[in-house]
Scaffold this active site. Sequence first.
Site, PDB file in Angstrom:
ATOM      1  N   LYS A 139      66.437  78.811  10.835  1.00  0.00           N
ATOM      2  CA  LYS A 139      65.633  78.305   9.870  1.00  0.00           C
ATOM      3  C   LYS A 139      64.216  77.945  10.565  1.00  0.00           C
ATOM      4  O   LYS A 139      64.389  77.519  11.823  1.00  0.00           O
ATOM      5  CB  LYS A 139      66.075  76.929   9.116  1.00  0.00           C
TER       6      LYS A 139
ATOM      7  N   THR B  48      64.289  77.334  18.982  1.00  0.00           N
ATOM      8  CA  THR B  48      63.489  77.307  17.687  1.00  0.00           C
ATOM      9  C   THR B  48      64.013  76.132  17.058  1.00  0.00           C
ATOM     10  O   THR B  48      64.811  75.249  17.501  1.00  0.00           O
ATOM     11  CB  THR B  48      63.970  78.654  16.909  1.00  0.00           C
TER      12      THR B  48
ATOM     13  N   SER C 293      56.818  64.681  -0.301  1.00  0.00           N
ATOM     14  CA  SER C 293      56.992  64.288  -1.622  1.00  0.00           C
ATOM     15  C   SER C 293      57.875  65.113  -2.663  1.00  0.00           C
ATOM     16  O   SER C 293      58.415  66.138  -1.935  1.00  0.00           O
ATOM     17  CB  SER C 293      55.469  64.529  -2.378  1.00  0.00           C
TER      18      SER C 293
END
Length: 408
Positions: free
Chosen positions: A181, A192, A408
Amino acid sequence: MAVNLTAPTEAQLHPVPGVRIGVAEAGVRKANRKDLTVVLLDAGTHVAGVFTQNRFCAAPVQVCREHLLRGGIRALVVNTGNANAGTGEDGLARARSTCAALARQLDLAPEQVLPLSTGVIMEPLPVDRIVAGLPAAVADAAPGHWLRAAEGIMTTDTLPKAVSRQVTIDGATVTVTGIAKGAGMIRPNMATMLGFVATDACIDAKLMQPLAFDLAEGSFNRATVDGDTSTNDSFIVMATNQARHAPVTSFDGDAGRALKAAMLEVARLLAQAIVRDGEGATKFITVRVEGGASKDECLNVAYAIAHSPLVKTAFFASDPNLGRILAAVGYAGIADLDQTKIDLYLDEVHVAVAGGRHPAYREEDGQRVMKQSEITVRVALGRGAVADQVWTCDLSHDYVSINADYRS
């Protein structure tokens, strides 16, 4: 939208004998999303890891390093939504509590569990939600759940990232499957954001840590989206030793080379998938530097180009303002660089020769290349015989929007 990248299907992903994966919705940050993954490993599995070099590393990274030194790893617990980074001693306690909770369910020692987290930094890890979700994740565990796991570790990724390959060793079919991911805060420095590669190959335990380093060096360490090295970069390599072939004791022989090539292909495709799915990316760019005196100077030049906001925005706009690339070459830190020996190419278009504009270069040719979704920038330094490359993407309006609204 990801650049020339599609989501894998379950049919494309081969289960790895000795590995079971379970995924649950624990509400770590948001409700109704896969955010908790457990990876269960049969006894006899060898595990190695490579982690971020960011000195402000996350609590789970610190705990993983400690547990790997002890050996005997039998499980991983992975959450998304919360990085458990910038959380001090409390974060370490919460990471260890997560390991202990899974260990109790599996009748293991806490040190046999690796914790991995990704998500928002400087917020307390909601251990109670994770612990409450563990029974469902364990109950879900099955060999064929690689795609579910790829979905369960996503944050701002638009697509799950998973790759599988098989290779024949001594007449036996060996499987290599991996997931990763990452889409932003990507300039891995030894790994990563999160990456996992498993194989049922029989590999001598002494080879595992060097193998993990080599796989990372040939893949994730050549990928960058925005130049930011995460606090949580983790790359875990697992070998269950269940394939029916003679143990690989060296990567110099035919069997070792074939296995390593398959594992490196999986790791590279995962790393490239991260760049193709870079936040707001519209173009996948290979930056290749040739004629260097050393690997380090080739990479310094490549990263100077790949990280330049001026270069990246020019690619987004398909604007052949290519002096920006030459400028990046010039500030890459080569003190004795001779600009009169530098050549620059966009794909097959020869843009600059001997440090100046090529007499035959036409801006419409440069723009034609820059409008493509995949582009190769090639710089010849004229200093030696070393070459290296990195993969990056352009910088769009969406990158700003995604990161401005991330929490958010």
